[in-house]
Scaffold this motif. Structure first.
Motif, PDB file in Angstrom:
ATOM      1  N   LEU A 156     -44.367 -32.816   1.552  1.00  0.00           N
ATOM      2  CA  LEU A 156     -43.036 -33.271   1.943  1.00  0.00           C
ATOM      3  C   LEU A 156     -42.832 -33.175   3.451  1.00  0.00           C
ATOM      4  CD1 LEU A 156     -40.962 -31.558  -0.914  1.00  0.00           C
ATOM      5  CD2 LEU A 156     -41.567 -33.980  -0.738  1.00  0.00           C
ATOM      6  N   ARG A 159     -44.137 -35.950   5.496  1.00  0.00           N
ATOM      7  CA  ARG A 159     -43.382 -37.187   5.282  1.00  0.00           C
ATOM      8  C   ARG A 159     -41.897 -36.929   5.514  1.00  0.00           C
ATOM      9  NH1 ARG A 159     -47.765 -36.435   2.773  1.00  0.00           N
ATOM     10  NH2 ARG A 159     -49.216 -38.136   2.321  1.00  0.00           N
ATOM     11  N   GLU A 160     -41.643 -36.160   6.545  1.00  0.00           N
ATOM     12  CA  GLU A 160     -40.293 -35.700   6.869  1.00  0.00           C
ATOM     13  C   GLU A 160     -39.280 -36.839   6.859  1.00  0.00           C
ATOM     14  OE1 GLU A 160     -37.941 -33.569  10.617  1.00  0.00           O
ATOM     15  OE2 GLU A 160     -40.143 -33.535  10.525  1.00  0.00           O
ATOM     16  N   LYS A 162     -38.470 -38.731   4.430  1.00  0.00           N
ATOM     17  CA  LYS A 162     -38.738 -39.748   3.416  1.00  0.00           C
ATOM     18  C   LYS A 162     -38.604 -39.132   2.018  1.00  0.00           C
ATOM     19  CE  LYS A 162     -42.343 -42.888   1.691  1.00  0.00           C
ATOM     20  NZ  LYS A 162     -43.755 -43.358   1.856  1.00  0.00           N
ATOM     21  N   THR A 163     -37.933 -39.843   1.136  1.00  0.00           N
ATOM     22  CA  THR A 163     -37.788 -39.363  -0.234  1.00  0.00           C
ATOM     23  C   THR A 163     -39.048 -39.694  -1.028  1.00  0.00           C
ATOM     24  OG1 THR A 163     -35.382 -39.643  -0.183  1.00  0.00           O
ATOM     25  CG2 THR A 163     -36.437 -39.520  -2.353  1.00  0.00           C
ATOM     26  N   VAL A 208     -32.928 -35.539  -4.112  1.00  0.00           N
ATOM     27  CA  VAL A 208     -32.261 -36.827  -3.938  1.00  0.00           C
ATOM     28  C   VAL A 208     -32.022 -37.396  -5.325  1.00  0.00           C
ATOM     29  CG1 VAL A 208     -32.362 -39.123  -2.893  1.00  0.00           C
ATOM     30  CG2 VAL A 208     -33.434 -37.170  -1.744  1.00  0.00           C
ATOM     31  N   TYR A 213     -37.583 -36.011  -4.036  1.00  0.00           N
ATOM     32  CA  TYR A 213     -37.356 -34.889  -3.137  1.00  0.00           C
ATOM     33  C   TYR A 213     -37.659 -35.285  -1.690  1.00  0.00           C
ATOM     34  CZ  TYR A 213     -37.256 -32.225  -7.460  1.00  0.00           C
ATOM     35  OH  TYR A 213     -36.937 -31.770  -8.713  1.00  0.00           O
ATOM     36  N   ARG A 214     -37.023 -34.560  -0.754  1.00  0.00           N
ATOM     37  CA  ARG A 214     -37.182 -34.879   0.662  1.00  0.00           C
ATOM     38  C   ARG A 214     -37.158 -33.588   1.483  1.00  0.00           C
ATOM     39  NH1 ARG A 214     -32.538 -37.613   1.542  1.00  0.00           N
ATOM     40  NH2 ARG A 214     -31.519 -35.826   2.517  1.00  0.00           N
ATOM     41  N   ASP A 216     -35.991 -31.862   4.781  1.00  0.00           N
ATOM     42  CA  ASP A 216     -35.007 -32.009   5.853  1.00  0.00           C
ATOM     43  C   ASP A 216     -35.192 -30.873   6.839  1.00  0.00           C
ATOM     44  OD1 ASP A 216     -33.872 -34.291   4.870  1.00  0.00           O
ATOM     45  OD2 ASP A 216     -32.176 -33.313   3.914  1.00  0.00           O
TER      46      ASP A 216
END
Length: 234
Positions: A156, A159-160, A162-163, A208, A213-214, A216
């Motif tokens: 994750l 791929r900060e 991005k969902t 999300v 998931y994302r 943050d």
């Protein structure tokens, strides 16, 4: 945890339900927490949960409010209840319950927020995600993540913003030879365990609703990349 990174723009408090009933005379014994010359007239319960988390748990904010009001009425039919939703700027950092306490002007939360941490405080606070050493530090203490939990977080992080949907996480992090391949429902268990180990910083992994998931990044999150590009980075 320092709350200095929270957005302090005025937050709106929106009433969503109110029930008033005749107040009963207090018959309770003296409470040690109540200073002399005062009396207890009720209490406040701050609940920190956003709409996405509530949906992931199979409920919503209105239902939680309704259940809590029903419980209060069952335990004490003469009680009065008032519920409000605390609105804060989207993306405000920190734990949900701390954001709620600030939005609702909780004196203790406001006092903590006004405190300006010294250099030593700042050095203790925050998350360090060290991709080169495969470790996560929470306020300078190593988080006890399993290999798979770190892989999940790393996927994750790389791929900060991005969902990532559940199917992609499963396909990317588990091979056909693995004996414990999750499905799209049990992957939530892995994410829940990861977030639990992140403690006060669990909200860096966001749910999300209906998507996945994302990661943050907040002001108190530092990512240390490897010296060479990760093969997992695209």
């Amino acid at each position: 945890m320092s709350l200095a990174h929270l957005d302090t723009r005025p937050a709106t408090v929106t009433p969503i339900t109110r029930s008033e009933q005749p107040a009963a005379e207090s018959t309770s014994a003296h409470l040690r927490a109540v200073p002399t010359g005062t009396e207890a007239r009720g209490f406040v319960l701050y609940v920190g949960i956003d709409e996405d988390k509530a949906a992931a748990d199979g409920t919503d904010l209105s239902e939680i409010v309704a259940q809590l009001r029903a419980l209060a009425a069952k335990l004490s039919p003469s009680s009065e209840t008032y519920a409000a939703v605390a609105l804060a700027p989207r993306g405000a950092g920190g734990r949900d319950v701390d954001v709620v306490r600030l939005a609702l002007q909780d004196p203790a939360a406001l006092a903590k927020h006004r405190h300006t941490p010294d250099d030593e405080d700042r050095a203790r606070d925050g998350v360090v995600i060290d991709l080169s050493r495969k470790r996560v530090l929470l306020d300078n203490n190593a988080a006890n993540l399993t290999y798979k939990e770190f892989e999940l977080l790393q996927y994750l992080v790389l791929r900060e913003g991005k969902t990532i949907d559940r199917a992609e996480l499963i396909a990317s992090l588990w091979s056909a030879d693995d004996s414990d391949i999750p499905n799209e429902r049990t992957i939530d268990v892995h994410v829940r365990r990861l977030r639990a180990k992140l403690g006060d910083y669990e909200d860096i992994v966001r749910t999300v609703r209906g998507a996945g998931y994302r990661f943050d990044r907040h002001a108190d999150v530092s990512v240390q990349h490897t010296s060479t590009p990760s093969p997992d980075l695209f």
